[in-house]
Design an enzyme around this catalytic site. Structure first.
Site, PDB file in Angstrom:
ATOM      1  N   SER A 285      -3.086 -98.774 -29.949  1.00  0.00           N
ATOM      2  CA  SER A 285      -2.464 -98.962 -28.641  1.00  0.00           C
ATOM      3  C   SER A 285      -1.530 -97.821 -28.244  1.00  0.00           C
ATOM      4  O   SER A 285      -0.474 -97.641 -28.859  1.00  0.00           O
ATOM      5  CB  SER A 285      -1.671-100.278 -28.652  1.00  0.00           C
ATOM      6  OG  SER A 285      -0.753-100.343 -27.595  1.00  0.00           O
TER       7      SER A 285
ATOM      8  N   LYS B 272      -6.539-110.876 -28.813  1.00  0.00           N
ATOM      9  CA  LYS B 272      -7.046-111.320 -27.514  1.00  0.00           C
ATOM     10  C   LYS B 272      -7.958-112.540 -27.685  1.00  0.00           C
ATOM     11  O   LYS B 272      -7.827-113.528 -26.964  1.00  0.00           O
ATOM     12  CB  LYS B 272      -7.822-110.184 -26.832  1.00  0.00           C
ATOM     13  CG  LYS B 272      -6.963-109.089 -26.264  1.00  0.00           C
ATOM     14  CD  LYS B 272      -7.794-107.940 -25.715  1.00  0.00           C
ATOM     15  CE  LYS B 272      -8.706-108.368 -24.594  1.00  0.00           C
ATOM     16  NZ  LYS B 272      -9.473-107.242 -24.003  1.00  0.00           N
TER      17      LYS B 272
ATOM     18  N   ASN C  66       5.721-101.638 -23.109  1.00  0.00           N
ATOM     19  CA  ASN C  66       6.818-100.669 -23.175  1.00  0.00           C
ATOM     20  C   ASN C  66       7.636-100.672 -21.889  1.00  0.00           C
ATOM     21  O   ASN C  66       8.800-100.281 -21.881  1.00  0.00           O
ATOM     22  CB  ASN C  66       6.285 -99.259 -23.459  1.00  0.00           C
ATOM     23  CG  ASN C  66       5.518 -98.691 -22.294  1.00  0.00           C
ATOM     24  OD1 ASN C  66       4.447 -99.185 -21.928  1.00  0.00           O
ATOM     25  ND2 ASN C  66       6.050 -97.654 -21.666  1.00  0.00           N
ATOM     26  N   ASP C  67       7.054-101.154 -20.806  1.00  0.00           N
ATOM     27  CA  ASP C  67       7.771-101.200 -19.533  1.00  0.00           C
ATOM     28  C   ASP C  67       8.704-102.405 -19.427  1.00  0.00           C
ATOM     29  O   ASP C  67       9.349-102.602 -18.398  1.00  0.00           O
ATOM     30  CB  ASP C  67       6.785-101.189 -18.363  1.00  0.00           C
ATOM     31  CG  ASP C  67       5.758-102.302 -18.425  1.00  0.00           C
ATOM     32  OD1 ASP C  67       5.570-102.890 -19.517  1.00  0.00           O
ATOM     33  OD2 ASP C  67       5.127-102.591 -17.403  1.00  0.00           O
TER      34      ASP C  67
END
Length: 197
Positions: free
Chosen positions: A13, A45, A183-184
């Site tokens: 990722s 997932k 990460n946001d």
């Protein structure tokens, strides 16, 4: 009691790479311990009931994702190079060996730098050995762990526990019962931990 951030990631990722660039400093400044928890994104997932295609299989999505990744790399002023392959499972497993040796942070940092900073081929055992050495680990001990039934079973158990906890992708951070995905979301994570003092 030590406060901690559980960081669920997969070396496959690029967004986990970006999160890892900031998380150690966030944890240190807040007095939190960072727990490194490797998973397998495709498996996560499916465990969560998401049977859709990977990002790489959706052309419009990959185009936007690539633009976002390049924007983040510029924002963080870091290199971002796609790896020569996505054979990251053994690198994930090796995190557990590094954790046992008290060097998880050094290993994860070195591994992400090699895979996403330099674009190496994670399928190359020489690269994994070099990463172990860089992190202050015994490379042959690390390889032996990864190739052993014990190592593979530990990795399988760690993944299973993650999915039981509700981990569905990466990067995903748990603090107490709060979940931050991507990460946001690090600003939200920082805001939360700053309110816990």
């Amino acid at each position: 009691m030590t406060r901690k951030i559980d960081f669920y990631f997969d070396f496959i990722s690029p967004f986990s790479y970006l999160a890892q660039l900031k998380l150690p400093d966030i944890a240190r400044k807040a007095g939190y311990e960072l727990e490194y928890c490797p998973i397998d994104i495709p498996e996560a997932k499916i465990a969560a009931g998401n049977y859709g295609p990977s990002n790489r299989e959706v052309a419009p999505k990959i185009k936007v994702m690539m633009a976002d990744l390049n924007r983040w790399a510029r924002k963080y002023d870091v290199p971002l190079r796609f790896p020569a392959s996505f054979a990251c499972a053994d690198w994930n497993c090796a995190t557990l060996y590094a954790r046992e040796q008290g060097k998880a942070g050094a290993y994860v940092t070195a591994a992400f730098n090699r895979i996403w900073g330099q674009g190496i081929d994670p399928g190359d055992r020489a690269e994994l050995r070099a990463c172990a050495t860089e992190a202050g680990l015994d490379p042959e001990g690390l390889i032996a762990f990864v190739e052993s039934p014990i190592g593979q079973n530990e990795y399988r158990k760690a993944r299973s526990l993650a999915y039981q906890r509700g981990v569905f992708g990466a990067p995903l951070m748990f603090v107490d019962d709060e979940i931050f995905w991507g990460n946001d979301r690090l600003d939200f994570l920082q805001e939360y931990i700053s309110q816990q003092k």
